[in-house]
Design an enzyme around this catalytic site. Structure first.
Site, PDB file in Angstrom:
ATOM      1  N   ASP A   1      -2.235   1.120   7.451  1.00 39.77           N
ATOM      2  CA  ASP A   1      -1.516   0.972   6.179  1.00 39.77           C
ATOM      3  C   ASP A   1      -1.058  -0.468   5.959  1.00 39.77           C
ATOM      4  O   ASP A   1      -1.055  -0.958   4.828  1.00 39.77           O
ATOM      5  CB  ASP A   1      -0.321   1.926   6.119  1.00 39.77           C
ATOM      6  CG  ASP A   1      -0.763   3.387   6.107  1.00 39.77           C
ATOM      7  OD1 ASP A   1      -1.561   3.751   5.235  1.00 39.77           O
ATOM      8  OD2 ASP A   1      -0.313   4.147   6.972  1.00 39.77           O
TER       9      ASP A   1
ATOM     10  N   GLU B   1      -1.243  -1.442  -4.925  1.00 31.80           N
ATOM     11  CA  GLU B   1      -2.438  -0.654  -5.219  1.00 31.80           C
ATOM     12  C   GLU B   1      -2.120   0.377  -6.294  1.00 31.80           C
ATOM     13  O   GLU B   1      -1.061   0.994  -6.286  1.00 31.80           O
ATOM     14  CB  GLU B   1      -2.921   0.049  -3.949  1.00 31.80           C
ATOM     15  CG  GLU B   1      -4.225   0.786  -4.122  1.00 31.80           C
ATOM     16  CD  GLU B   1      -4.750   1.395  -2.847  1.00 31.80           C
ATOM     17  OE1 GLU B   1      -5.355   2.468  -2.922  1.00 31.80           O
ATOM     18  OE2 GLU B   1      -4.548   0.802  -1.767  1.00 31.80           O
TER      19      GLU B   1
ATOM     20  N   ASP C   1       0.890  -1.169   0.000  1.00 33.99           N
ATOM     21  CA  ASP C   1       0.000   0.000   0.000  1.00 33.99           C
ATOM     22  C   ASP C   1       0.922   1.212   0.000  1.00 33.99           C
ATOM     23  O   ASP C   1       1.447   1.596   1.041  1.00 33.99           O
ATOM     24  CB  ASP C   1      -0.900  -0.003   1.231  1.00 33.99           C
ATOM     25  CG  ASP C   1      -1.785   1.230   1.292  1.00 33.99           C
ATOM     26  OD1 ASP C   1      -2.363   1.599   0.257  1.00 33.99           O
ATOM     27  OD2 ASP C   1      -1.887   1.834   2.377  1.00 33.99           O
TER      28      ASP C   1
END
EC number: 3.1.21.10
Length: 179
Positions: free
Chosen positions: A144, A72, A8
């Site tokens: 996160d 992502e 991420d």
């Protein structure tokens, strides 16, 4: 069996999540955050942040020897400068994966949430809750890190889906031959 490293990306905190997939069995390996902020007295420049992210992801790859890498995709934020920085953080992580010759998969945030929570409009708390439930964690990962585990879980689901499609196509060919 496959070890999947999910990322991420962020220009301050880059979350990472590592899972092991064996068939439909998903097992937690590790998670955490790469902190690229520096100190209050000496904050990192953008170039230093990107180096920290690259080096951190490279260290994770060396330590855990993942088979696949998932990250992502960038979404367009309200602030174009933030989106550019996020894209640069992604690039630093992707270069580390490419240097290790890992296959790189990219997923939109809505698809990740859909795969883990069941809705693309899920919030961070819902993602965190489902990550804990799916991986049977005894602790609550940092937000996160939970997002990075969700990226890895999304990739694992995509791998299973691709494998089931491939096997069904093989079955259809066999069935046609048998007619």
């Amino acid at each position: 069996m496959a070890i999947i490293l999910g990322i991420d990306p962020g220009s301050r905190l880059t979350g990472y999540g590592i899972i092991r997939q064996q068939g439909n069995q998903l097992t937690y390996v590790a998670s955490g955050c790469i902190n690229a902020t520096g100190t209050a007295r000496n904050p990192y420049t953008l170039a230093e942040k990107l180096k920290v992210i690259h080096d951190g992801v490279s260290e994770l790859i060396a330590q855990f020897q993942p088979d696949e890498f998932a990250i992502e995709q960038v979404f367009m934020a309200r602030n174009p400068d933030s989106a550019l920085k996020l894209g640069q953080a992604r690039g630093a992580a992707i270069v580390a994966a490419a240097q290790a010759q890992l296959p790189v998969a990219e997923y939109a945030a809505r698809l990740i949430k859909q795969a883990v929570v069941g809705t693309g409009a899920a919030d961070k708390a819902q993602v965190q809750h489902m990550v804990i439930a799916m991986l049977k964690l005894s602790h609550r990962p940092q937000a996160d890190a939970a997002d990075a585990l969700a990226v890895a879980l999304c990739h694992a689901h995509s791998r299973n889906y691709a494998a089931s499609l491939a096997s069904s196509k093989g079955t259809n060919k066999t069935t046609r031959r048998g007619r």
